[in-house]
Design an enzyme around this catalytic site. Structure first.
Site, PDB file in Angstrom:
ATOM      1  N   GLY A   1      34.564  39.607  40.149  1.00 25.51           N
ATOM      2  CA  GLY A   1      33.143  39.614  39.852  1.00 25.51           C
ATOM      3  C   GLY A   1      32.445  40.720  40.610  1.00 25.51           C
TER       4      GLY A   1
ATOM      5  CD  GLN B   1      29.194  42.441  45.114  1.00 29.76           C
ATOM      6  OE1 GLN B   1      29.317  41.897  44.032  1.00 29.76           O
ATOM      7  NE2 GLN B   1      30.153  42.424  46.030  1.00 29.76           N
TER       8      GLN B   1
ATOM      9  CB  CYS C   1      32.516  39.212  49.197  1.00 27.45           C
ATOM     10  SG  CYS C   1      31.040  40.019  48.542  1.00 27.45           S
ATOM     11  CG  LEU C   2      34.825  43.497  45.116  1.00 29.70           C
ATOM     12  CD1 LEU C   2      34.440  44.056  43.750  1.00 29.70           C
ATOM     13  CD2 LEU C   2      36.236  43.919  45.504  1.00 29.70           C
TER      14      LEU C   2
ATOM     15  CG  HIS D   1      30.954  35.085  45.348  1.00 30.42           C
ATOM     16  ND1 HIS D   1      31.608  34.946  46.555  1.00 30.42           N
ATOM     17  CD2 HIS D   1      30.569  36.394  45.297  1.00 30.42           C
ATOM     18  CE1 HIS D   1      31.590  36.111  47.197  1.00 30.42           C
ATOM     19  NE2 HIS D   1      30.975  37.009  46.452  1.00 30.42           N
ATOM     20  CD  GLU D   2      30.119  38.081  41.697  1.00 30.02           C
ATOM     21  OE1 GLU D   2      29.231  38.902  42.024  1.00 30.02           O
ATOM     22  OE2 GLU D   2      31.215  38.032  42.265  1.00 30.02           O
TER      23      GLU D   2
ATOM     24  CG  HIS E   1      26.545  38.886  45.425  1.00 29.63           C
ATOM     25  ND1 HIS E   1      26.399  39.520  46.642  1.00 29.63           N
ATOM     26  CD2 HIS E   1      27.875  38.685  45.272  1.00 29.63           C
ATOM     27  CE1 HIS E   1      27.603  39.695  47.194  1.00 29.63           C
ATOM     28  NE2 HIS E   1      28.518  39.187  46.393  1.00 29.63           N
TER      29      HIS E   1
HETATM   30 ZN    ZN Z   1      30.529  39.021  46.635  1.00 26.63          ZN
END
Ligand code: ZN
Length: 193
Positions: A45, A50, A107-108, A149-150, A153
């Site tokens: 995701g 991000q 998480c990226l 999670h997204e 964000h």
């Molecule tokens: Zn993340």
């Protein structure tokens, strides 16, 4: 185009995303770039924050994750999640349901940081897709976790906020170091960083 991924310590990760009013050519290009960036980073995701944009847009793709199953219900019928990936979610609304389950997350925007996070097992999602059409579905398993999670964000909430105090305390040296590096990089004069 592969976009640079914003790391923890960048203020945009704490901004709530603005609603998207129209699928402009710019937003369509951003969707394509976010999908490419997510695949390149091997993520499941990616939220607009991000890649440095505080807007209500996220992409999710759980294809190929065999060890952590996902479920998807469309119009009350169970369908194959892989057949509906990637998901593009614009202005999503979610309703988490079911009992809470604990599972590992990364998480990226937090390279090499992982931790167990507790979240509801399933989630009902309303959003617009990449064509601006209204979609509704119910997700379970990894897909439900990724969407929550997204969605976080898009509200400026990060997975470290949902860790236990004890876990976060243990990760504190890594988190502080990452934040310091990110802030230092942001202060580099343009063209030199
Ligand atoms: Zn993340």
């Amino acid at each position: 185009m592969i976009l640079p991924i914003v790391l923890y310590g960048h203020p945009v990760l704490r901004q709530k995303g603005a609603r998207i009013d129209a699928l402009t050519p710019e937003i369509r290009q951003l969707i394509a770039d976010m999908l490419e960036t997510m695949r390149h980073a091997s993520g499941v995701g990616l939220a607009a924050q991000q890649i440095g944009r505080a807007i209500q847009l996220t992409v999710v793709d759980v294809t190929g994750v065999e060890d952590r199953p996902s479920t998807l219900h469309l119009d009350g019928r169970e369908v194959s999640p892989n057949a509906h990936m990637p998901l593009v979610l614009i202005n999503p609304q979610i309703r988490p349901e079911g009992h809470e389950v604990t599972g590992p997350e990364g998480c990226l925007s937090f390279p090499d940081v992982y931790g167990d996070i507790t979240r509801p097992e399933t989630v009902t999602v309303n959003a617009l897709n990449q064509d601006g059409q209204s979609i509704e579905f119910r997700a379970g398993g990894l897909l439900a976790r990724a969407i929550q999670h997204e969605y976080d964000h898009l509200q400026g909430i990060l997975f470290i906020d949902r860790m236990t105090t004890e876990l976060r305390r243990g990760l504190r040296p890594e988190l502080d170091a990452l934040q310091t590096r990110t802030k230092a990089a942001l202060q580099q004069p343009p063209g030199l960083g």
